[in-house]
Design an enzyme around this catalytic site. Structure first.
Site, mmCIF file in Angstrom:
data_model
loop_
_atom_site.group_PDB
_atom_site.id
_atom_site.type_symbol
_atom_site.label_atom_id
_atom_site.label_comp_id
_atom_site.label_asym_id
_atom_site.label_seq_id
_atom_site.Cartn_x
_atom_site.Cartn_y
_atom_site.Cartn_z
ATOM 1 N N HIS A 117 -10.677 5.626 9.547
ATOM 2 C CA HIS A 117 -11.426 5.467 8.505
ATOM 3 C C HIS A 117 -12.960 5.829 8.780
ATOM 4 O O HIS A 117 -13.979 4.984 7.938
ATOM 5 C CB HIS A 117 -11.536 3.863 8.049
ATOM 6 N N HIS A 191 -8.632 1.880 -0.924
ATOM 7 C CA HIS A 191 -8.011 1.425 0.226
ATOM 8 C C HIS A 191 -7.704 -0.220 -0.557
ATOM 9 O O HIS A 191 -8.500 -1.316 0.551
ATOM 10 C CB HIS A 191 -8.755 1.156 1.598
ATOM 11 N N GLU A 329 -2.112 4.507 0.364
ATOM 12 C CA GLU A 329 -3.416 5.501 0.483
ATOM 13 C C GLU A 329 -3.350 6.441 0.482
ATOM 14 O O GLU A 329 -2.248 7.491 1.271
ATOM 15 C CB GLU A 329 -4.526 5.465 1.494
#
Length: 364
Positions: A117, A191, A329
């Site tokens: 991420h 997210h 996502e």
């Protein structure tokens, strides 16, 4: 009975960062009274209130009432990325390394040996510039961020813009765009964790999930795709028909064991020329809430909240236990910079990276 809030966008101070910078909280209310709050830190969706089949509003995303909870050491250590914008690269990059034109780039290894991420200080921890917008389709905010050349080890200065619109037909529209001064991987996503019965209201195992995917990308034991595109047929990953999330989650299956549940990228069905396609549909049996996810992206990561363990307490005062929320996502595939057969995530100077995802809420 509480009076419905007026439609529009309002802002208030949510708190201060340790360095004294203020974090703003923006409240969006559409013409139907559906309500969302977004903070400037991480572009984080703090709350999202949607009606059930009886018309009762409840907050359906996991998160906290105070900035302090998002800054707390226990949250930062667990870092489930509640509601945050993710960048530069959503999901994992093997070894935190990739090559561009023969040059190797190293980014933070913040998930074992891998990068997750965007690194140890990704876009989820950055203070975004926020501007309210209202147009004929609904109410929204535009968030902008400059990621400097070398930020988290990535090449090129990236200018990122994300627009959240809460539409008058009860959808959350997310438009992403980015430009760069040097070729760099880009894979922005959102997210949020959803519980359509209401946050803090048990687990999501009885939610009925449909995924518009004939295949998924299996992973190794560090959750990096092996490169295989595997059919979902005759596996616990077949959600082509509505299926309870918990129906097969504990089966004796190597892929489920590696993810400790579902934490996998699904390859979406789309035809040439398709723009937004239906990627997923989720229905909660008690509330009757339905969420449909449409996207221009080639994949969607379904994460069943496997690492939530009850140590974090949410807005309703309830601990967020195992699988108390699910994330969907929209994305390019994990580790695409190292997988030549996956759709490319490279953005070059002179190009504009564009992506569009819509979460549409209704009731059965």
């Amino acid at each position: 009975m509480n009076e419905a809030p007026a439609a529009g966008v309002t802002a208030q101070t949510f708190g201060q960062l340790p360095d004294g910078r203020e974090v703003e909280l923006y409240r969006l209310v559409n013409d139907n009274g559906m309500e969302m709050t977004v903070m400037s830190l991480g572009g984080t969706i703090v709350s999202l209130k949607a009606p059930d089949a009886e018309g009762n509003q409840a907050d359906i995303v996991l998160g906290f009432d105070s900035l302090e909870d998002y800054l707390a050491p226990e949250y930062r250590k667990a870092n489930p990325y509640f509601g945050a914008l993710i960048g530069r690269y959503g999901n994992r990059i093997a070894g935190g390394q990739f090559e561009i034109d023969g040059q190797t780039w190293q980014v933070p290894q913040n998930d074992g040996n891998n990068s997750l991420h965007g690194g140890s200080r990704g876009f989820d921890q950055r203070l975004w510039e926020v501007s309210p917008v209202e147009d004929g389709s609904g109410v929204g905010v535009v968030l902008t961020l400059t990621s400097e050349d070398g930020d988290q080890g990535y090449p090129g200065q990236l200018e990122a813009e994300v627009r959240y619109t809460l539409t008058d037909d009860n959808a959350l529209d997310i438009h992403y765009q980015a430009t760069t001064t040097a070729t760099t991987p880009v894979n922005l996503t959102q997210h949020s964790y959803f519980n359509l019965e209401g946050e803090g209201n048990g687990d999501i195992l009885d939610h009925q999930l449909t995924l518009n995917a004939d295949a998924f990308t299996p992973v190794d034991d560090s959750l990096i795709p092996t490169g295989e595109i595997r059919s979902v047929a005759d596996t616990p990953f077949d959600f082509r028909q509505p299926t309870a999330i918990g129906a097969r989650i504990d089966e004796d299956n190597q892929q489920l064991q590696r993810g400790q549940g579902y934490d996998h990228n699904f390859v979406l069905k789309r035809e040439a020329g398709d723009d937004l396609v239906l990627a997923a549909r989720v229905e909660a049996p008690d509330s009757g809430r339905v969420m449909e996810v449409y996207t221009t992206e080639p994949g969607i990561q379904f994460y069943s909240g496997n690492f939530l363990d009850g140590s974090l307490e949410g807005k309703a005062g309830q601990p967020y236990g195992h699988r108390s929320g699910l994330a969907l996502e929209t994305q390019h595939y994990p580790d695409s910079p190292n997988q030549a057969d996956f759709p490319s995530t490279l953005l070059s100077p002179g190009e504009t990276w564009l992506s569009h995802t819509r979460y549409r809420f209704s009731t059965r």
